[in-house]
Design an enzyme around this catalytic site. Sequence first.
Site, PDB file in Angstrom:
ATOM      1  CB  SER A 179      -0.920  -0.003   1.216  1.00  0.00           C
ATOM      2  OG  SER A 179      -0.163   0.364   2.349  1.00  0.00           O
ATOM      3  CE  LYS A 180      -2.431   6.247  -2.772  1.00  0.00           C
ATOM      4  NZ  LYS A 180      -3.052   7.501  -3.051  1.00  0.00           N
ATOM      5  NE  ARG A 181      -1.176   2.628   5.332  1.00  0.00           N
ATOM      6  CZ  ARG A 181      -1.823   1.550   5.698  1.00  0.00           C
ATOM      7  NH1 ARG A 181      -1.645   1.037   6.859  1.00  0.00           N
ATOM      8  NH2 ARG A 181      -2.678   0.954   4.886  1.00  0.00           N
ATOM      9  CG  ASP A 182       3.912  -1.383   2.237  1.00  0.00           C
ATOM     10  OD1 ASP A 182       4.379  -1.734   3.319  1.00  0.00           O
ATOM     11  OD2 ASP A 182       2.810  -1.736   1.810  1.00  0.00           O
TER      12      ASP A 182
END
Length: 496
Positions: A257-260
Amino acid sequence: MKNSNSQKIRVRFAPSPTGFMHLGGLRTALYNYLFARQNKGVFVLRIEDTDRSRLVKGATKQIIQTMHWAGIDYDEGPEKDGNFGPYVQSERLDVYKKYAEELVERGKAYYCFCDPVRLKTVKEAQIAAGKPSKYDRHCRDLKWEEVVEKLKKKPHVVRLKVPDHRLIKFKDIVRGKVAVNSDDLDDQILLKSDGYPTYHLANVVDDYLMKITHVIRGEEWLPSTPKHVLLYEAFGWKLPEFAHLPLLLNHDKSKLSKRDCCVAVEDYIKQGYLPEAMINFIALLGWNPGGENEIFSLDELIKKFDLTKVNKAGAVFDLEKLNWINGKYIREMKLEDLAHECKPYLESYLKKIESEIDKSLVNDQYSKAVVKLLQERLNKISDVTKGIDYFFLKELNYNPKLLVFKRSDQEKTLLGLQKSLEVLEKLFDEQWNQEALNDILRKVCEVNGLKPGDVFWPIRVALSGAEASPSPAELLEVFGKERSLARIKKAIEKLK
Ligand code: GLU
């Protein structure tokens, strides 16, 4: 693959301009592109910008640039008009309004006047009762006169009249048969109070009007598809084919996800991944052509890609594999081109260590010689600046202990360096090439009864001051006689 009634195949990539391009987005674009090209079809780029709260300035431009970088060219879309434009949804608002009204007229949708306060209360009560939170259909059966009155005064949305107790079925090229009970669906908003459509309405209307035959998109849109199926039914339109592509996963199987780190294609571009390598790698995330080979050009991918063989299971994103593929492409590059790609990275790096470098070495010819040595070792272009300061520094600063190889000693090392120096000093400039230099070092070993560790190692360290570097002969050649001898002399002094 032929479409059931042999229509021309038309596919689309329909990103929302909400920021950077996710790797999954690039894969969706690529699979659509490959499918279109192999079927002599049309590939459309459509910008889905109806969620105004999530818009990011410049994102559309970025999407177009990234696709261009990757070599995924679209046939119709913004800046490339076809017969089905405009291709930016915010420029088509009247179209969606017309279709939303048509659904209301057909009794398939209805106006809803509930304000946010009421919706919140309903939702909270549902949650408190442990029920799924859905719109309670308060406005679904209002009398028409009442609707007309309210339309004049109150903000409103249009909602889909989801039928009760229906099994909604569709076939997905990747996932096979999918069935969802309509009771699990909300009376979806189609047109918002600001006059903008929601994703569902705009997406279906545009896919229909743009004559899209195959909807190829990420799995995260699978839950929306039953709602779309209902919309197609409500309009009386034929369904397109659907293909939902598997999620991209981290090694621990969690969703990428964007957090990775590193999900933005732009980050890979910045780090100097090559478009050909990126495309090759991305193509294999969720599909593989079988066999051992993993290196494919875009043309080969167009020939080999098979939408019906796309995996259902999530595809694990493996950075090491990307590096390996990218490295392969780097090795294949012409030195000229590689040097050109490396140039901006080298320039900004050298600027950072400007005060410590020998300025006479800052030129294209020397950089090219350095790049040539590194070509075998680079995984990405930005690696060209890693641990290479010794090529440019005026003075090397290293621990003299490093000069002594672990199976050698001070005495033999000193002898190795001194004997090498003696011979190298006598070598003419014309003979100063890798092969001759290698021979010389080998002879120094032979003649003096020394081992490679007593000669090759300290010469290499004398030149680089580093634990790992290209071979001594390679360094000697690139450094040239004068600079090489000066460094070897320094090393001798350090050891004494
Ligand atoms: N606008 C959606 C997105 O941002 C498109 C989904 C679809 O392709 O239907 O990915």
